[in-house]
Structures are given as C-alpha cells and as structure tokens.
Motif scaffolding. Sequence first.
Motif, short mmCIF file in Angstrom:
data_model
loop_
_atom_site.label_atom_id
_atom_site.label_comp_id
_atom_site.label_asym_id
_atom_site.label_seq_id
_atom_site.Cartn_x
_atom_site.Cartn_y
_atom_site.Cartn_z
N SER A 18 0.82 -1.26 0.02
CA SER A 18 0.03 -0.07 0.04
C SER A 18 0.95 1.20 -0.30
N ALA A 19 0.35 2.23 -0.50
CA ALA A 19 1.17 3.56 -0.62
C ALA A 19 -0.01 4.65 -0.80
N GLU A 20 0.18 5.67 -0.21
CA GLU A 20 -0.65 7.00 -0.34
C GLU A 20 -0.24 7.71 -1.59
N LEU A 21 -1.31 8.19 -2.11
CA LEU A 21 -0.86 8.88 -3.34
C LEU A 21 -0.60 10.28 -3.08
N ALA A 22 0.01 10.96 -3.91
CA ALA A 22 -0.04 12.74 -3.80
C ALA A 22 -1.34 13.07 -3.70
N PRO A 23 -1.41 14.20 -3.03
CA PRO A 23 -2.77 14.91 -2.71
C PRO A 23 -3.48 15.19 -3.91
N ASP A 24 -4.72 15.04 -3.99
CA ASP A 24 -5.66 15.09 -5.06
C ASP A 24 -6.77 16.23 -4.67
N PRO A 25 -7.02 17.24 -5.62
CA PRO A 25 -8.14 18.18 -5.15
C PRO A 25 -9.52 17.47 -4.53
N GLU A 26 -9.70 16.44 -5.05
CA GLU A 26 -11.06 15.89 -4.67
C GLU A 26 -11.23 14.97 -3.44
N TRP A 27 -9.99 14.33 -3.04
CA TRP A 27 -9.91 13.56 -1.86
C TRP A 27 -8.97 13.97 -0.87
N GLU A 29 -7.74 11.74 1.46
CA GLU A 29 -6.68 10.59 1.41
C GLU A 29 -6.79 9.76 0.38
N GLU A 30 -5.93 9.36 -0.18
CA GLU A 30 -5.99 8.37 -1.33
C GLU A 30 -4.82 7.30 -1.30
N SER A 31 -5.00 6.24 -1.16
CA SER A 31 -3.97 5.33 -1.40
C SER A 31 -4.23 4.15 -2.56
N LEU A 32 -3.26 3.63 -2.95
CA LEU A 32 -3.23 2.59 -3.99
C LEU A 32 -2.70 1.38 -3.15
N THR A 34 -2.19 -3.06 -3.14
CA THR A 34 -2.43 -4.60 -4.06
C THR A 34 -2.97 -5.45 -3.08
N VAL A 35 -3.88 -6.31 -3.57
CA VAL A 35 -4.47 -7.15 -2.74
C VAL A 35 -4.64 -8.85 -3.25
N GLN A 36 -4.57 -9.63 -2.51
CA GLN A 36 -4.31 -10.99 -2.83
C GLN A 36 -5.44 -12.08 -2.01
N CYS A 37 -5.89 -12.93 -2.79
CA CYS A 37 -6.65 -13.86 -1.85
C CYS A 37 -6.06 -15.12 -1.35
N GLU A 38 -6.09 -15.32 -0.08
CA GLU A 38 -5.45 -16.78 0.33
C GLU A 38 -6.31 -17.83 -0.05
N GLY A 39 -7.22 -17.57 -0.26
CA GLY A 39 -8.34 -18.54 -0.64
C GLY A 39 -8.21 -19.08 -2.13
N CYS A 40 -8.37 -18.21 -3.11
CA CYS A 40 -8.57 -18.76 -4.56
C CYS A 40 -7.45 -18.08 -5.40
N ALA A 41 -6.55 -17.53 -4.61
CA ALA A 41 -5.29 -16.73 -5.26
C ALA A 41 -5.60 -15.66 -6.17
N LEU A 42 -6.79 -14.94 -6.18
CA LEU A 42 -7.03 -13.85 -6.86
C LEU A 42 -6.05 -12.87 -6.55
N VAL A 43 -5.74 -11.94 -7.61
CA VAL A 43 -4.92 -11.00 -7.27
C VAL A 43 -5.42 -9.64 -7.81
N GLY A 44 -5.41 -8.44 -7.35
CA GLY A 44 -5.83 -7.22 -7.79
C GLY A 44 -5.37 -6.12 -7.16
N VAL A 45 -5.65 -4.93 -7.95
CA VAL A 45 -5.25 -3.66 -7.40
C VAL A 45 -6.36 -2.71 -6.90
N VAL A 46 -6.28 -2.23 -5.93
CA VAL A 46 -7.39 -1.37 -5.13
C VAL A 46 -6.98 0.21 -5.02
N ARG A 47 -8.00 1.03 -5.45
CA ARG A 47 -7.79 2.61 -5.19
C ARG A 47 -8.57 2.77 -3.88
#
Length: 106
Positions: A18-27, A29-32, A34-47
């Motif tokens: 996880s990492a915070e993003l540079a300040p945005d006029p709209e938000w 706090e904003e972070s980017l 990565t997530v991983q499921c230990e059950g089914c091995a799904l991987v993804g990216v979350v904002r």
Amino acid sequence: MSFLCPRCGEPRLEITASAELAPDPEWDEESLQTVQCEGCALVGVVRYSESRRGALDSEVCWHEGHEVPAADYQAVRRLLEGAGGRLAQAPKYAKLGQLFGMRVAR
Ligand SMILES: [Zn+2]
C-alpha cells in the motif's frame, strides 16, 4: 485486516502492499493497494479514497478494485513497495491509468 473476496466469497483478501498517493483536489486521503486472496489466489489492485469534506461528521470512503493479471499485480506491488509508503508523484505505470482513469507519469 481481511476483506471479502469477490470471487470465492471468503474473507481472505489481504492487502499485500500500500502507498499513499499525492494529494488530489477531490480526496483528502487516497491510497493505492495490491490485494491477494489466500483462498482462491485472486490478485488485484485497489484504489482507496477517503474524503472528510462536506457536512460535519460525514466521511466518504470509496474502494475501487480491479482483478488484474499476475504480471500487472507484481508490477504494481513492486511500485508500491519501492515507494516507501507514499507515492510522491503520479506513478509510472500506464496500466493504472487504464484501470482507474488515474494520472500517470510517462
Ligand atoms: Zn478468493
């Protein structure tokens, strides 16, 4: 902290980086993340976005996630791990722009 996996329905989705993003006029706090499921091995990216503006005591949270191919997951995870907790400027990964309509550096 675990989240419900959208594919297998198990609460085994973990934030792997996880990492915070540079300040945005709209938000505020904003972070980017990565997530991983230990059950089914799904991987993804979350904002993850959080805003404290508007009426008193109102707080708006927003999660936008995308399942991504393993190669993209690894690339974004390396980017976040290399950022040391905070991305000072727009990330240099064009795929993020496609996924989230984000500003990315070239
Ligand atoms: Zn799963």
